[in-house]
Design an enzyme around this catalytic site. Structure first.
Site, mmCIF file in Angstrom:
data_model
loop_
_atom_site.group_PDB
_atom_site.id
_atom_site.type_symbol
_atom_site.label_atom_id
_atom_site.label_comp_id
_atom_site.label_asym_id
_atom_site.label_seq_id
_atom_site.Cartn_x
_atom_site.Cartn_y
_atom_site.Cartn_z
ATOM 1 N N ARG A 182 69.779 62.254 69.255
ATOM 2 C CA ARG A 182 69.368 61.836 67.973
ATOM 3 C C ARG A 182 67.448 60.959 67.676
ATOM 4 N NH1 ARG A 182 71.487 55.868 67.096
ATOM 5 N NH2 ARG A 182 69.660 55.134 68.009
ATOM 6 N N HIS B 222 77.621 54.762 59.110
ATOM 7 C CA HIS B 222 78.519 56.225 60.115
ATOM 8 C C HIS B 222 79.764 55.668 60.457
ATOM 9 C CE1 HIS B 222 74.682 55.226 62.057
ATOM 10 N NE2 HIS B 222 75.102 56.207 63.004
ATOM 11 N N HIS C 214 78.785 51.587 61.678
ATOM 12 C CA HIS C 214 78.160 50.894 61.566
ATOM 13 C C HIS C 214 76.877 51.330 60.586
ATOM 14 C CE1 HIS C 214 77.736 53.669 64.676
ATOM 15 N NE2 HIS C 214 76.436 53.312 64.891
ATOM 16 N N ASP D 249 72.660 52.426 62.098
ATOM 17 C CA ASP D 249 71.829 52.685 63.216
ATOM 18 C C ASP D 249 70.697 51.087 63.194
ATOM 19 O OD1 ASP D 249 73.065 54.438 64.223
ATOM 20 O OD2 ASP D 249 71.267 56.045 63.626
#
Length: 310
Positions: free
Chosen positions: A281, A264, A113, A115
């Site tokens: 993150r 990723h 995917h 983000d």
């Protein structure tokens, strides 16, 4: 090839054939110089994902480092578990996921995917650092979507250049239990956008294959059978190991990736182990994607997700 920065304090070492570089001789506890920011930005656009090790920083330093490269957004459109004093931090914490999704998990999704691609302006970049890493397993992989596009035959490129695809938060198979609070939250404020299948990178000008199995649900204008078949072909291409790099996490590791040119894959090898995995993150505000035809993405549901420069 090993590249040294002009300052003599930064070393950039490419990792895989198409993607990834390790950054050494830098301390993220210190304020970056303008020259370092310039060099890291250029390296990010060239190598798509940068890896740092031995960077034992906290939330404030993580956010400060991120802000040198753009406006940092709130943690996530659906996140309400951010540390109250650091609303920019998203906790990728295996201890929280069962409560959030209703099932035991170590990440949001185990599919490739990009983000939050269902946003009208998906993040420009993401920065993820490890706080608790398991002794074995838990690696993350990235793929170069510009290289994946370039590897396609010209006839298929020409066909894809004119297509649009729907990105929906949850994708075709949501990663959460249908009765969970998270499912209700997403249903109340869905994120759905129609993006070009091939976007033009706003900095490099590269054409990027902008679909992913985590969020892309269908290709507009095709029948469901045709759409599914084409998407499966493209997913097989973007997940080709030739375009990927794999990263082994340790406490103090940090990965910084160009979310406009990569997808990723979170780990799927931990569910049978009694381990904890905690990463944090930040994300940088992105632009609205533009297709080869010059047309921007179209929001179906959801607003622009903005950040602040600090």
């Amino acid at each position: 090839m090993t590249t040294f920065a002009e300052t003599g304090t930064l070393r950039i070492t490419p990792v895989a054939g198409h993607i990834g570089a390790e950054i050494t001789e830098i301390d993220l506890r210190a304020e970056l110089t303008d020259q370092q920011v310039t060099e890291l930005t250029a390296a990010l656009h060239e190598y798509k994902v940068l890896f740092f090790r031995g960077q034992h920083i906290g939330h404030a330093e993580h956010i400060a480092f991120s802000r040198r490269f753009g406006a940092v957004t709130p943690s996530h459109p659906y996140d309400d578990d951010a540390p109250t004093e650091f609303p920019e931090i998203l906790a990728v914490d295996s201890r929280l996921y069962e409560k959030r999704f209703g099932v035991r998990k170590f990440s949001y999704t185990n599919h490739w995917h990009t983000d939050v691609s269902p946003l009208i302006n998906p993040p420009a970049a993401s920065l993820l650092r490890a706080e608790i890493a398991p002794a074995r397993g838990g690696d993350t992989q990235w793929t170069n979507l510009a290289a994946a596009y370039q590897g396609l035959p010209d006839s298929l490129k020409s066909f894809l250049d004119g297509l649009r695809a729907e990105h929906r938060f949850g994708g075709r198979q949501p990663a959460w239990d249908a009765d969970s609070d998270y499912a209700k939250k997403v249903a109340k404020a869905p994120l759905v956008t129609e993006h070009p299948v091939v976007r033009v990178h706003p900095v490099t000008g590269e054409r990027v294959l902008f679909v992913n199995p985590g969020f892309t649900t269908r290709i507009a204008g095709l029948s469901p059978r045709q759409s599914d078949a084409l998407l499966e072909l493209l997913y097989a291409e973007l997940s080709d190991p030739a375009y990927t790099v794999r990263f082994r996490w340790e406490k103090g590791s940090l990965a910084f990736w160009d979310n406009r040119a990569t997808a990723h894959l979170a780990p799927s090898d931990l569910e049978h182990l009694d381990v904890t995995r905690v990463l944090y993150r930040t994300t940088l505000e992105g632009d609205i994607p533009v297709g080869v035809d010059g047309q921007h993405s179209r929001a179906i549901s959801g607003e622009r997700f903005a950040g602040v420069t600090g």
